[in-house]
Design a protein around this motif. Structure first.
Motif, PDB file in Angstrom:
ATOM      1  N   ASN A 147      24.678  31.511  42.139  1.00 23.00           N
ATOM      2  CA  ASN A 147      25.600  32.070  42.846  1.00 23.00           C
ATOM      3  C   ASN A 147      25.452  31.543  44.390  1.00 23.00           C
ATOM      4  N   SER A 205      35.659  36.859  47.585  1.00 18.38           N
ATOM      5  CA  SER A 205      34.829  36.586  46.274  1.00 18.38           C
ATOM      6  C   SER A 205      35.725  35.847  45.225  1.00 18.38           C
ATOM      7  N   HIS A 241      34.949  33.208  41.231  1.00 18.83           N
ATOM      8  CA  HIS A 241      33.831  32.820  40.302  1.00 18.83           C
ATOM      9  C   HIS A 241      34.157  31.442  40.269  1.00 18.83           C
ATOM     10  N   SER A 263      30.340  33.091  42.485  1.00 20.71           N
ATOM     11  CA  SER A 263      29.429  33.285  41.217  1.00 20.71           C
ATOM     12  C   SER A 263      29.472  32.401  40.037  1.00 20.71           C
ATOM     13  N   VAL A 280      27.378  37.445  38.708  1.00 21.32           N
ATOM     14  CA  VAL A 280      27.673  38.152  40.137  1.00 21.32           C
ATOM     15  C   VAL A 280      26.761  39.440  40.039  1.00 21.32           C
ATOM     16  N   GLU A 334      34.934  40.887  38.207  1.00 22.61           N
ATOM     17  CA  GLU A 334      33.901  41.203  38.863  1.00 22.61           C
ATOM     18  C   GLU A 334      34.340  42.454  39.874  1.00 22.61           C
TER      19      GLU A 334
END
Ligand SMILES: [Zn+2]
Length: 406
Positions: A71, A91, A93, A154, A164, A355
Protein backbone atom coordinates in the motif's frame (compact mmCIF):
# COMPACT_ATOMS: atom_id res chain seq x y z
CA UNK A 1 12.51 -1.96 -5.08
CA UNK A 2 12.42 -0.49 -8.54
CA UNK A 3 10.45 -1.74 -11.50
CA UNK A 4 12.67 -3.80 -13.77
CA UNK A 5 14.00 -1.89 -16.76
CA UNK A 6 12.22 -4.24 -19.12
CA UNK A 7 8.87 -3.24 -17.61
CA UNK A 8 9.69 0.41 -18.19
CA UNK A 9 10.45 -0.40 -21.79
CA UNK A 10 7.23 -2.18 -22.62
CA UNK A 11 5.00 0.37 -20.94
CA UNK A 12 3.10 2.49 -23.46
CA UNK A 13 4.18 6.03 -24.01
CA UNK A 14 2.03 8.18 -21.67
CA UNK A 15 2.32 11.09 -24.07
CA UNK A 16 0.21 9.40 -26.71
CA UNK A 17 -2.61 11.71 -27.71
CA UNK A 18 -5.80 11.15 -25.81
CA UNK A 19 -8.75 13.02 -24.41
CA UNK A 20 -8.03 16.55 -23.24
CA UNK A 21 -7.74 15.68 -19.56
CA UNK A 22 -5.19 16.55 -16.91
CA UNK A 23 -5.11 12.93 -15.76
CA UNK A 24 -4.63 11.32 -19.19
CA UNK A 25 -0.83 10.76 -19.03
CA UNK A 26 -1.14 9.40 -15.49
CA UNK A 27 -4.09 7.18 -16.38
CA UNK A 28 -2.17 5.79 -19.33
CA UNK A 29 0.79 5.08 -17.09
CA UNK A 30 -1.23 3.39 -14.34
CA UNK A 31 -3.16 1.20 -16.77
CA UNK A 32 0.20 0.17 -18.30
CA UNK A 33 1.09 -1.72 -15.12
CA UNK A 34 -0.43 -5.20 -15.01
CA UNK A 35 -1.52 -5.19 -11.38
CA UNK A 36 -3.72 -8.29 -11.44
CA UNK A 37 -4.31 -9.14 -7.78
CA UNK A 38 -2.35 -12.42 -7.87
CA UNK A 39 0.79 -10.57 -9.03
CA UNK A 40 3.00 -7.92 -7.47
CA UNK A 41 1.85 -4.30 -7.63
CA UNK A 42 5.29 -2.92 -6.77
CA UNK A 43 5.98 -1.62 -10.28
CA UNK A 44 3.04 0.74 -10.02
CA UNK A 45 3.67 1.60 -6.36
CA UNK A 46 7.32 2.44 -7.01
CA UNK A 47 6.36 4.57 -9.99
CA UNK A 48 3.80 6.54 -7.93
CA UNK A 49 6.25 6.90 -5.03
CA UNK A 50 8.85 8.32 -7.44
CA UNK A 51 6.27 10.62 -9.05
CA UNK A 52 5.28 12.01 -5.65
CA UNK A 53 8.93 12.27 -4.57
CA UNK A 54 9.64 14.39 -7.64
CA UNK A 55 7.07 16.82 -6.19
CA UNK A 56 8.66 16.61 -2.74
CA UNK A 57 5.93 14.39 -1.25
CA UNK A 58 7.07 11.40 0.83
CA UNK A 59 5.18 8.12 0.79
CA UNK A 60 4.78 5.46 3.45
CA UNK A 61 4.58 1.91 2.14
CA UNK A 62 3.05 -0.97 4.07
CA UNK A 63 3.80 -4.41 2.64
CA UNK A 64 2.14 -7.80 2.58
CA UNK A 65 3.82 -10.68 4.44
CA UNK A 66 6.25 -11.61 1.69
CA UNK A 67 6.97 -8.10 0.48
CA UNK A 68 5.53 -8.62 -3.02
CA UNK A 69 2.77 -6.05 -2.69
CA UNK A 70 2.43 -2.72 -0.97
CA UNK A 71 0.00 0.00 0.00
CA UNK A 72 1.11 3.57 -0.51
CA UNK A 73 -0.02 6.36 1.79
CA UNK A 74 1.22 9.86 1.10
CA UNK A 75 0.39 13.16 2.73
CA UNK A 76 0.44 16.50 1.00
CA UNK A 77 0.75 18.72 4.09
CA UNK A 78 -1.16 21.92 4.67
CA UNK A 79 0.72 25.16 4.10
CA UNK A 80 1.14 25.57 7.88
CA UNK A 81 2.85 22.19 8.06
CA UNK A 82 -0.17 20.32 9.44
CA UNK A 83 -0.01 16.68 8.34
CA UNK A 84 -2.22 15.23 11.04
CA UNK A 85 -5.60 16.81 11.59
CA UNK A 86 -8.64 17.44 9.45
CA UNK A 87 -7.30 16.02 6.20
CA UNK A 88 -9.11 14.46 3.28
CA UNK A 89 -8.12 10.94 2.15
CA UNK A 90 -8.38 10.22 -1.56
CA UNK A 91 -8.45 6.46 -1.77
CA UNK A 92 -8.24 3.79 -4.43
CA UNK A 93 -7.08 0.25 -4.92
CA UNK A 94 -4.27 -0.52 -7.34
CA UNK A 95 -5.13 -4.14 -8.12
CA UNK A 96 -7.36 -5.29 -10.96
CA UNK A 97 -9.20 -8.52 -11.73
CA UNK A 98 -7.68 -10.99 -14.22
CA UNK A 99 -8.24 -10.79 -17.98
CA UNK A 100 -7.82 -14.58 -18.32
CA UNK A 101 -10.26 -16.08 -20.76
CA UNK A 102 -11.79 -12.73 -21.68
CA UNK A 103 -12.00 -11.64 -25.31
CA UNK A 104 -10.50 -8.14 -25.51
CA UNK A 105 -10.47 -6.05 -28.69
CA UNK A 106 -7.67 -3.81 -27.38
CA UNK A 107 -4.54 -4.63 -25.35
CA UNK A 108 -6.00 -4.74 -21.82
CA UNK A 109 -2.98 -3.20 -20.12
CA UNK A 110 -2.98 -0.16 -22.34
CA UNK A 111 -5.40 2.78 -22.01
CA UNK A 112 -6.82 3.15 -25.50
CA UNK A 113 -8.89 6.20 -26.41
CA UNK A 114 -11.53 5.53 -29.05
CA UNK A 115 -14.23 8.13 -29.64
CA UNK A 116 -15.93 9.02 -26.36
CA UNK A 117 -14.52 6.08 -24.40
CA UNK A 118 -11.25 4.91 -22.92
CA UNK A 119 -10.67 1.15 -22.81
CA UNK A 120 -8.34 -0.84 -20.56
CA UNK A 121 -8.31 -3.11 -17.53
CA UNK A 122 -8.88 -0.88 -14.53
CA UNK A 123 -10.11 2.26 -16.30
CA UNK A 124 -13.36 1.93 -14.36
CA UNK A 125 -12.30 -0.25 -11.44
CA UNK A 126 -10.53 1.90 -10.44
CA UNK A 127 -7.39 3.57 -11.69
CA UNK A 128 -9.07 6.64 -13.16
CA UNK A 129 -9.88 8.14 -9.77
CA UNK A 130 -6.34 7.52 -8.53
CA UNK A 131 -4.89 9.02 -11.71
CA UNK A 132 -7.05 12.13 -11.30
CA UNK A 133 -6.13 12.55 -7.64
CA UNK A 134 -2.42 12.17 -8.44
CA UNK A 135 -2.72 14.62 -11.33
CA UNK A 136 -3.89 17.32 -8.90
CA UNK A 137 -0.97 16.93 -6.48
CA UNK A 138 1.12 19.62 -8.27
CA UNK A 139 -1.84 22.01 -8.04
CA UNK A 140 -2.37 21.25 -4.32
CA UNK A 141 1.30 22.06 -3.74
CA UNK A 142 1.37 25.12 -5.95
CA UNK A 143 -1.71 26.70 -4.39
CA UNK A 144 -1.01 25.55 -0.85
CA UNK A 145 -3.47 23.56 1.23
CA UNK A 146 -5.52 24.75 4.19
CA UNK A 147 -5.56 21.15 5.44
CA UNK A 148 -3.77 17.95 4.48
CA UNK A 149 -4.70 15.81 1.52
CA UNK A 150 -3.75 12.15 1.79
CA UNK A 151 -3.37 9.78 -1.14
CA UNK A 152 -4.15 6.17 -0.20
CA UNK A 153 -3.48 3.39 -2.70
CA UNK A 154 -3.99 -0.21 -1.62
CA UNK A 155 -3.24 -3.73 -2.84
CA UNK A 156 -5.51 -6.80 -2.89
CA UNK A 157 -8.89 -5.06 -2.74
CA UNK A 158 -10.34 -7.44 -5.29
CA UNK A 159 -9.60 -10.47 -3.17
CA UNK A 160 -11.39 -9.26 -0.03
CA UNK A 161 -10.12 -5.77 0.85
CA UNK A 162 -7.01 -7.41 2.27
CA UNK A 163 -4.29 -4.78 1.84
CA UNK A 164 -6.07 -1.66 3.01
CA UNK A 165 -6.52 -3.07 6.51
CA UNK A 166 -2.76 -2.74 7.10
CA UNK A 167 -2.70 0.77 5.72
CA UNK A 168 -5.59 1.87 7.94
CA UNK A 169 -3.95 0.27 10.98
CA UNK A 170 -0.79 2.24 10.18
CA UNK A 171 -2.75 5.49 9.76
CA UNK A 172 -4.44 4.96 13.12
CA UNK A 173 -1.15 4.01 14.79
CA UNK A 174 0.55 7.15 13.48
CA UNK A 175 -2.19 9.25 15.02
CA UNK A 176 -3.44 10.79 11.79
CA UNK A 177 -6.94 12.23 12.12
CA UNK A 178 -8.46 12.69 8.69
CA UNK A 179 -11.82 14.40 8.61
CA UNK A 180 -13.05 12.13 5.88
CA UNK A 181 -12.25 9.81 3.03
CA UNK A 182 -13.40 9.62 -0.58
CA UNK A 183 -13.14 6.14 -2.11
CA UNK A 184 -13.15 6.46 -5.89
CA UNK A 185 -14.93 3.21 -6.80
CA UNK A 186 -17.11 3.54 -9.89
CA UNK A 187 -20.42 5.16 -8.96
CA UNK A 188 -20.98 7.10 -12.17
CA UNK A 189 -19.70 10.09 -10.13
CA UNK A 190 -22.83 9.86 -7.99
CA UNK A 191 -22.38 10.31 -4.27
CA UNK A 192 -22.68 7.04 -2.34
CA UNK A 193 -22.96 7.13 1.44
CA UNK A 194 -23.59 3.48 2.28
CA UNK A 195 -22.95 -0.01 1.07
CA UNK A 196 -24.00 -3.44 2.13
CA UNK A 197 -21.85 -5.72 4.23
CA UNK A 198 -20.76 -9.12 3.01
CA UNK A 199 -19.84 -12.31 4.74
CA UNK A 200 -19.02 -15.64 3.09
CA UNK A 201 -18.45 -19.24 4.12
CA UNK A 202 -17.57 -22.65 2.72
CA UNK A 203 -19.70 -25.60 3.84
CA UNK A 204 -18.09 -29.03 3.65
CA UNK A 205 -20.33 -32.08 3.86
CA UNK A 206 -18.59 -35.35 4.58
CA UNK A 207 -20.73 -38.39 3.79
CA UNK A 208 -19.92 -42.04 3.21
CA UNK A 209 -19.20 -43.81 -0.06
CA UNK A 210 -21.14 -46.85 -1.19
CA UNK A 211 -22.10 -48.54 -4.43
CA UNK A 212 -25.08 -46.64 -5.77
CA UNK A 213 -27.20 -49.81 -5.69
CA UNK A 214 -26.74 -49.79 -1.91
CA UNK A 215 -27.74 -46.23 -1.04
CA UNK A 216 -28.88 -47.02 2.53
CA UNK A 217 -25.30 -48.04 3.32
CA UNK A 218 -23.94 -44.70 2.18
CA UNK A 219 -24.37 -41.06 3.20
CA UNK A 220 -24.99 -38.93 0.14
CA UNK A 221 -23.01 -35.71 0.66
CA UNK A 222 -24.42 -34.09 -2.49
CA UNK A 223 -28.01 -34.56 -1.39
CA UNK A 224 -27.38 -33.19 2.09
CA UNK A 225 -25.52 -30.22 0.63
CA UNK A 226 -28.51 -29.56 -1.63
CA UNK A 227 -30.84 -29.58 1.38
CA UNK A 228 -28.70 -26.88 2.97
CA UNK A 229 -28.52 -24.90 -0.29
CA UNK A 230 -32.31 -25.09 -0.50
CA UNK A 231 -32.47 -23.72 3.04
CA UNK A 232 -30.29 -20.81 1.90
CA UNK A 233 -32.67 -20.17 -1.00
CA UNK A 234 -35.62 -20.10 1.40
CA UNK A 235 -33.83 -17.65 3.69
CA UNK A 236 -33.05 -15.48 0.66
CA UNK A 237 -36.75 -15.45 -0.27
CA UNK A 238 -37.67 -14.53 3.30
CA UNK A 239 -35.25 -11.56 3.23
CA UNK A 240 -36.77 -10.50 -0.08
CA UNK A 241 -40.40 -10.88 0.95
CA UNK A 242 -40.40 -10.10 4.67
CA UNK A 243 -37.02 -8.55 5.52
CA UNK A 244 -35.94 -4.96 5.96
CA UNK A 245 -36.09 -2.82 2.83
CA UNK A 246 -34.05 0.25 1.98
CA UNK A 247 -35.15 1.75 -1.33
CA UNK A 248 -31.92 3.77 -1.65
CA UNK A 249 -30.15 0.55 -2.72
CA UNK A 250 -30.33 -0.88 -6.24
CA UNK A 251 -31.28 -4.19 -4.59
CA UNK A 252 -33.26 -2.92 -1.60
CA UNK A 253 -33.02 -6.00 0.63
CA UNK A 254 -30.41 -8.41 1.99
CA UNK A 255 -29.43 -11.11 -0.49
CA UNK A 256 -28.14 -14.66 0.02
CA UNK A 257 -26.49 -16.66 -2.73
CA UNK A 258 -24.64 -19.94 -3.35
CA UNK A 259 -21.91 -19.42 -5.93
CA UNK A 260 -20.00 -22.72 -6.25
CA UNK A 261 -20.86 -26.33 -5.50
CA UNK A 262 -18.65 -29.36 -6.08
CA UNK A 263 -19.36 -32.96 -5.22
CA UNK A 264 -19.38 -36.54 -6.36
CA UNK A 265 -17.11 -38.55 -8.63
CA UNK A 266 -19.34 -40.98 -10.57
CA UNK A 267 -23.03 -41.72 -10.93
CA UNK A 268 -22.64 -45.22 -9.54
CA UNK A 269 -20.97 -44.06 -6.33
CA UNK A 270 -22.85 -42.50 -3.41
CA UNK A 271 -20.79 -39.30 -3.07
CA UNK A 272 -18.69 -38.97 0.04
CA UNK A 273 -17.78 -35.29 -0.28
CA UNK A 274 -19.52 -32.12 -1.34
CA UNK A 275 -18.68 -28.52 -0.62
CA UNK A 276 -20.25 -25.22 -1.57
CA UNK A 277 -19.54 -21.53 -1.06
CA UNK A 278 -22.26 -19.09 -0.05
CA UNK A 279 -22.51 -15.46 0.93
CA UNK A 280 -24.84 -12.92 2.43
CA UNK A 281 -24.83 -9.29 1.27
CA UNK A 282 -26.69 -7.56 4.00
CA UNK A 283 -28.13 -4.18 4.78
CA UNK A 284 -25.95 -2.61 7.46
CA UNK A 285 -28.57 -3.34 10.14
CA UNK A 286 -29.17 -7.01 9.26
CA UNK A 287 -26.98 -9.38 11.28
CA UNK A 288 -24.93 -11.84 9.19
CA UNK A 289 -24.06 -13.88 12.28
CA UNK A 290 -27.72 -14.48 13.11
CA UNK A 291 -28.18 -15.66 9.53
CA UNK A 292 -25.23 -18.02 9.85
CA UNK A 293 -26.50 -19.40 13.16
CA UNK A 294 -29.79 -20.26 11.47
CA UNK A 295 -28.01 -22.05 8.60
CA UNK A 296 -25.74 -23.96 10.96
CA UNK A 297 -28.63 -25.07 13.15
CA UNK A 298 -30.48 -26.27 10.06
CA UNK A 299 -27.44 -28.25 8.89
CA UNK A 300 -26.86 -29.87 12.27
CA UNK A 301 -30.20 -31.60 12.22
CA UNK A 302 -28.81 -33.94 9.53
CA UNK A 303 -25.77 -35.00 11.49
CA UNK A 304 -27.22 -37.66 13.88
CA UNK A 305 -28.65 -39.70 10.97
CA UNK A 306 -25.38 -39.33 9.04
CA UNK A 307 -23.36 -40.57 12.00
CA UNK A 308 -25.58 -43.64 12.39
CA UNK A 309 -24.24 -44.81 9.02
CA UNK A 310 -20.68 -43.53 9.30
CA UNK A 311 -18.98 -42.26 12.44
CA UNK A 312 -16.76 -39.83 10.53
CA UNK A 313 -19.60 -38.20 8.61
CA UNK A 314 -20.38 -34.59 9.41
CA UNK A 315 -20.85 -31.02 8.26
CA UNK A 316 -18.32 -28.26 8.75
CA UNK A 317 -18.32 -24.57 7.97
CA UNK A 318 -15.27 -22.43 7.28
CA UNK A 319 -15.56 -18.68 7.43
CA UNK A 320 -14.07 -17.22 4.22
CA UNK A 321 -14.43 -13.45 4.39
CA UNK A 322 -16.06 -10.57 6.19
CA UNK A 323 -16.57 -7.04 4.98
CA UNK A 324 -18.76 -4.85 7.15
CA UNK A 325 -21.39 -2.59 5.72
CA UNK A 326 -21.59 1.09 6.48
CA UNK A 327 -24.16 3.83 6.33
CA UNK A 328 -23.42 7.48 7.02
CA UNK A 329 -26.99 8.48 6.12
CA UNK A 330 -25.40 11.30 4.16
CA UNK A 331 -24.82 13.29 7.31
CA UNK A 332 -21.04 13.50 7.65
CA UNK A 333 -18.86 16.50 6.86
CA UNK A 334 -17.26 14.53 4.05
CA UNK A 335 -20.71 13.84 2.56
CA UNK A 336 -21.44 17.57 2.70
CA UNK A 337 -18.13 18.26 0.96
CA UNK A 338 -18.89 15.60 -1.63
CA UNK A 339 -22.31 17.09 -2.36
CA UNK A 340 -20.71 20.49 -2.65
CA UNK A 341 -18.09 19.26 -5.12
CA UNK A 342 -20.69 17.34 -7.08
CA UNK A 343 -23.29 20.12 -7.06
CA UNK A 344 -25.90 17.57 -6.00
CA UNK A 345 -28.22 17.25 -3.05
CA UNK A 346 -29.01 13.57 -3.32
CA UNK A 347 -27.03 10.47 -2.55
CA UNK A 348 -27.26 6.76 -3.17
CA UNK A 349 -26.40 3.42 -1.66
CA UNK A 350 -24.82 0.43 -3.40
CA UNK A 351 -24.87 -3.34 -2.99
CA UNK A 352 -21.19 -3.95 -3.78
CA UNK A 353 -18.65 -3.88 -0.98
CA UNK A 354 -15.60 -1.64 -0.89
CA UNK A 355 -12.83 -0.38 1.33
CA UNK A 356 -15.14 2.46 2.42
CA UNK A 357 -16.60 0.49 5.32
CA UNK A 358 -13.10 -0.22 6.67
CA UNK A 359 -12.18 3.48 6.69
CA UNK A 360 -15.57 4.18 8.21
CA UNK A 361 -14.93 1.53 10.87
CA UNK A 362 -11.68 3.30 11.79
CA UNK A 363 -13.64 6.47 12.62
CA UNK A 364 -12.85 8.08 9.28
CA UNK A 365 -16.22 9.10 7.78
CA UNK A 366 -16.28 7.96 4.17
CA UNK A 367 -18.15 8.41 0.94
CA UNK A 368 -17.75 6.64 -2.39
CA UNK A 369 -17.63 8.67 -5.57
CA UNK A 370 -15.73 7.76 -8.70
CA UNK A 371 -15.91 7.71 -12.49
CA UNK A 372 -17.39 4.86 -14.48
CA UNK A 373 -20.06 2.33 -13.71
CA UNK A 374 -19.84 -0.94 -11.82
CA UNK A 375 -21.53 -2.69 -14.77
CA UNK A 376 -18.35 -2.14 -16.81
CA UNK A 377 -16.07 -3.39 -14.03
CA UNK A 378 -14.50 -6.84 -14.35
CA UNK A 379 -15.74 -7.11 -17.97
CA UNK A 380 -13.78 -7.70 -21.17
CA UNK A 381 -13.32 -4.38 -22.99
CA UNK A 382 -13.74 -2.53 -19.68
CA UNK A 383 -14.33 1.11 -20.53
CA UNK A 384 -14.98 4.48 -18.99
CA UNK A 385 -16.52 7.38 -20.84
CA UNK A 386 -14.50 10.53 -21.42
CA UNK A 387 -17.47 12.39 -19.94
CA UNK A 388 -17.09 10.46 -16.66
CA UNK A 389 -13.37 11.25 -16.58
CA UNK A 390 -14.16 14.91 -17.17
CA UNK A 391 -16.74 14.87 -14.38
CA UNK A 392 -14.15 13.37 -12.06
CA UNK A 393 -11.73 16.12 -13.02
CA UNK A 394 -14.38 18.78 -12.35
CA UNK A 395 -15.09 17.18 -8.97
CA UNK A 396 -11.39 17.24 -8.09
CA UNK A 397 -11.07 20.85 -9.23
CA UNK A 398 -13.93 21.91 -6.95
CA UNK A 399 -12.34 19.89 -4.15
CA UNK A 400 -9.07 21.73 -4.79
CA UNK A 401 -10.94 25.02 -4.50
CA UNK A 402 -12.19 23.93 -1.08
CA UNK A 403 -8.95 22.51 0.35
CA UNK A 404 -6.52 25.02 -1.07
CA UNK A 405 -5.59 28.01 1.03
CA UNK A 406 -5.90 30.46 -1.82
ZN1 LIG B 1 -12.87 -1.66 -7.25
Amino acid sequence: MNAPASLQDVRPDPHVAGPDLLAWPLLRTLIGFDTTSRDSNLGLIDWVRDYLARHGVDSTLTFDDDGRKANLFATVPARDGNRIAGGIVLSGHTDVVPVDGQAWDTPPFEAVHVGDKVYGRGVTDMKSFAATALAFVPEFLHRGLSRPVHIALSYDEEVGCVGVRRMIADVVQRGLQPQGCIVGEPTGMELVVAHKGKKSWRCRVRGHEAHSSLTPQGVNAVEIACEIVACLTNIARAFRDHGAQDADYDVPFTTVHTGIIRGGTALNIVPRDCWFDFEIRHLPLDDPDAFFAEVKAYAERFVPAMRKVAADAGIEFDHVSTLPGFDTHGESAIAALGKDCNRTHGYGKVSFGSEASLFHGAAIPTIICGPGHIAQAHQPNEWVSVDQLARCETFMRRLADRVCAA
